[in-house]
Design an enzyme around this catalytic site. Structure first.
Site, short mmCIF file in Angstrom:
data_model
loop_
_atom_site.label_atom_id
_atom_site.label_comp_id
_atom_site.label_asym_id
_atom_site.label_seq_id
_atom_site.Cartn_x
_atom_site.Cartn_y
_atom_site.Cartn_z
N LYS A 1 0.86 -1.19 0.00
CA LYS A 1 0.00 0.00 0.00
C LYS A 1 0.89 1.23 0.00
O LYS A 1 2.02 1.19 0.51
CB LYS A 1 -0.89 0.02 1.26
N GLY B 1 -20.62 6.76 1.92
CA GLY B 1 -19.49 7.02 1.03
C GLY B 1 -19.96 6.96 -0.41
O GLY B 1 -20.66 6.01 -0.79
N TYR B 2 -19.60 7.97 -1.19
CA TYR B 2 -20.09 8.01 -2.57
C TYR B 2 -18.94 8.29 -3.54
O TYR B 2 -19.06 9.04 -4.50
CB TYR B 2 -21.20 9.07 -2.69
N GLY B 3 -17.80 7.66 -3.25
CA GLY B 3 -16.69 7.69 -4.19
C GLY B 3 -16.89 6.59 -5.22
O GLY B 3 -18.02 6.17 -5.48
N ASN B 4 -15.80 6.10 -5.78
CA ASN B 4 -15.90 5.08 -6.82
C ASN B 4 -16.70 3.86 -6.34
O ASN B 4 -17.65 3.42 -6.99
CB ASN B 4 -14.49 4.68 -7.26
N ALA B 5 -16.33 3.34 -5.16
CA ALA B 5 -16.98 2.11 -4.69
C ALA B 5 -18.45 2.35 -4.34
O ALA B 5 -19.35 1.62 -4.78
CB ALA B 5 -16.22 1.56 -3.48
N GLY B 6 -18.73 3.39 -3.56
CA GLY B 6 -20.09 3.64 -3.09
C GLY B 6 -21.05 3.97 -4.22
O GLY B 6 -22.18 3.45 -4.27
N1 GLU Z 1 -7.21 -0.07 -3.56
C1 GLU Z 1 -7.94 -1.27 -3.84
C2 GLU Z 1 -8.00 -2.17 -2.62
O1 GLU Z 1 -7.87 -1.74 -1.49
C3 GLU Z 1 -7.42 -1.97 -5.08
C4 GLU Z 1 -5.99 -2.40 -5.01
C5 GLU Z 1 -5.44 -2.88 -6.34
O2 GLU Z 1 -6.17 -2.94 -7.29
O3 GLU Z 1 -4.25 -3.18 -6.35
O4 GLU Z 1 -8.29 -3.34 -2.72
#
Ligand code: GLU
Length: 436
Positions: A126, A238-243
């Site tokens: 990360k 949360g209303y970003g990409n995932a939400g």
């Molecule tokens: N950031 C995303 C996660 O937490 C995707 C990570 C990725 O695609 O490497 O799973």
């Protein structure tokens, strides 16, 4: 550049947050605690346990950026390579004002379990930069992203460590980073990063992959619980990409009624349902979900305590904690965010009989399609969206069933079951490699 290899011990004294109030608990302490509990249950050999309690390597960088006003501002950044026993490290880069090395360590640990759980030939990593992307111009954002890669580039690579988007980092940020890395290498190396735009070697289906994977899990969980999802209610924090994609796909794939959504500016509620198309258009126009005409404003605590079938935390870690977990009334929590429940909230919710789909399973769709992107980049041959969706669905269903079966076999809750499956796989790889 300061590349620290094994001796992460120098930073251990920073991780003594056990005395902090639980709602402010250090995420890395939480990650270690989750590992410790699973390791004790599994009787994991001591050497494997010790290896998995700490990152293999971590990089701390200072990133000078020329701002629009002509001044130079120094940003702090990190990249943590938690474990690469199963393959190159993999995980996103976050831009957030409250970023810390311990948040990045925790998230890198979670990536290690996540890639193992979905059985990808990858490890976990990360990255993060302490910055407030909302107060950066496009030019500043581009210079920051390129400067991050100039500082961290030698630590990365398609065979070493492959970043991706995460909190407040977009496909455009990935494009600048892939471009900068390609200049450093002297040739195009798009496989160094995933979540890129389609025109630069991105994968079809990557954009909504995190949400889609979570929706498949919700569908499988509903079958286990014997509940129907057609017109069942959901609330999304949360209303970003995932939400935002979860809102659309909950409607499209499951026929659910999303009654509340939120973003960093506030929460909105309509018991008759909020249509994704309308809310997304409002957010695009105004920059936030608040002020949406066909809804009433509610507080975040109201949203968390709504009587819905599915509560989807899709933003930050630690948002459901011991102070508010008692008020949750949802039948199921689908953790689209990383680490949205503190350990105390987790046990409160278990006692209440709430079914939790743990983050390392629920949000694994993103990294799964990232892996597909790596494969396509390596082959220089690209799949269509239907093929990606089918492959993702197969991976998610297998992972869900592995967790479900492990929970029945070991008579443990889903999170423990997911940890057992993942840790067994990472420990096996370390043993075969002769590390432990
Ligand atoms: N950031 C995303 C996660 O937490 C995707 C990570 C990725 O695609 O490497 O799973």
């Amino acid at each position: 550049m300061n590349t620290s290899t094994a001796p992460v011990g120098i930073n251990r004294q920073n991780i003594s947050a056990g005395s902090l109030p639980e709602i402010l608990q250090n995420p890395f302490t939480v990650a270690q605690q989750q590992l410790d509990e699973a390791a004790a249950y599994m009787k994991l050999p001591a050497s494997a346990h010790e290896m998995l309690r700490w990152p293999l390597r971590e990089l701390h960088i200072m990133i000078p950026v020329r701002m629009d006003d002509g001044n130079t501002k120094i940003f702090q950044g990190f990249r943590v390579q938690y474990n690469d026993a199963r393959g190159p490290c993999k995980g996103g880069i976050r831009y957030h004002p409250a970023e810390t090395i311990d948040t990045v360590r925790a998230l890198a640990a979670w990536m290690t379990w996540k890639t193992a759980l979905v059985d990808l030939p990858l490890g976990g990593g990360k990255g993060g930069v302490v910055c407030d992307p909302k107060n950066l111009s496009q030019g500043e954002l581009e210079r920051l992203s390129r400067a991050y890669i100039r500082q961290a580039g030698s630590f990365l690579g398609p065979e070493k460590d492959v970043p991706a988007p995460d909190l407040y980092t977009s496909a455009q940020v990935m494009a600048w980073m892939a471009d900068e890395y390609s200049f450093m290498q002297g040739n195009n190396e798009f496989g160094v990063i995933t979540g890129k735009p389609l025109a630069l070697g991105g994968s079809a289906g990557r954009n909504d992959a995190t949400a889609r994977g979570g929706i498949f899990c919700i569908r499988e969980a509903a079958a286990v619980l014997g509940i129907g999802l057609e017109r069942a209610t959901a609330a999304i924090q949360g209303y970003g990409n995932a939400g935002s994609h979860a809102h659309r796909l909950a409607e499209e794939l499951l026929g659910m009624k999303v009654v509340a959504v939120s973003d960093s500016t506030g929460c909105i509620y309509n018991p008759d349902g909020l249509f994704h198309r309308d809310v997304a258009a409002h957010k695009k126009k105004t920059g936030s979900v608040t002020g949406f005409p066909c809804a009433v404003p509610i507080t975040n605590e109201n949203l968390i305590s709504l009587d819905v079938a599915v509560l989807i935390p899709a933003a930050l870690e630690g948002v459901i904690h011991k102070e508010n977990a008692h008020s949750v009334r949802a039948l199921m929590i689908a953790e689209l965010a990383n680490g949205p429940l503190t350990p105390e909230a987790d046990s409160i919710l278990r006692e209440k009989g709430c079914y939790v789909i743990p983050d390392l399973l629920c949000n694994a769709g993103g990294v799964t399609v990232s892996y597909f992107e790596m494969v396509q980049n390596a082959y220089g041959y690209y799949w269509d969206e239907d093929e990606v969706h089918l492959k993702l669905e197969k991976k998610m269903i297998t992972a869900f069933r592995n967790v479900h079966e492990a929970s029945l076999h070991h008579k443990v809750h889903n999170r423990r079951a997911a940890y057992i499956v993942a840790i067994e796989r990472v420990a096996e790889a370390m043993k075969l490699r002769g590390w432990v």
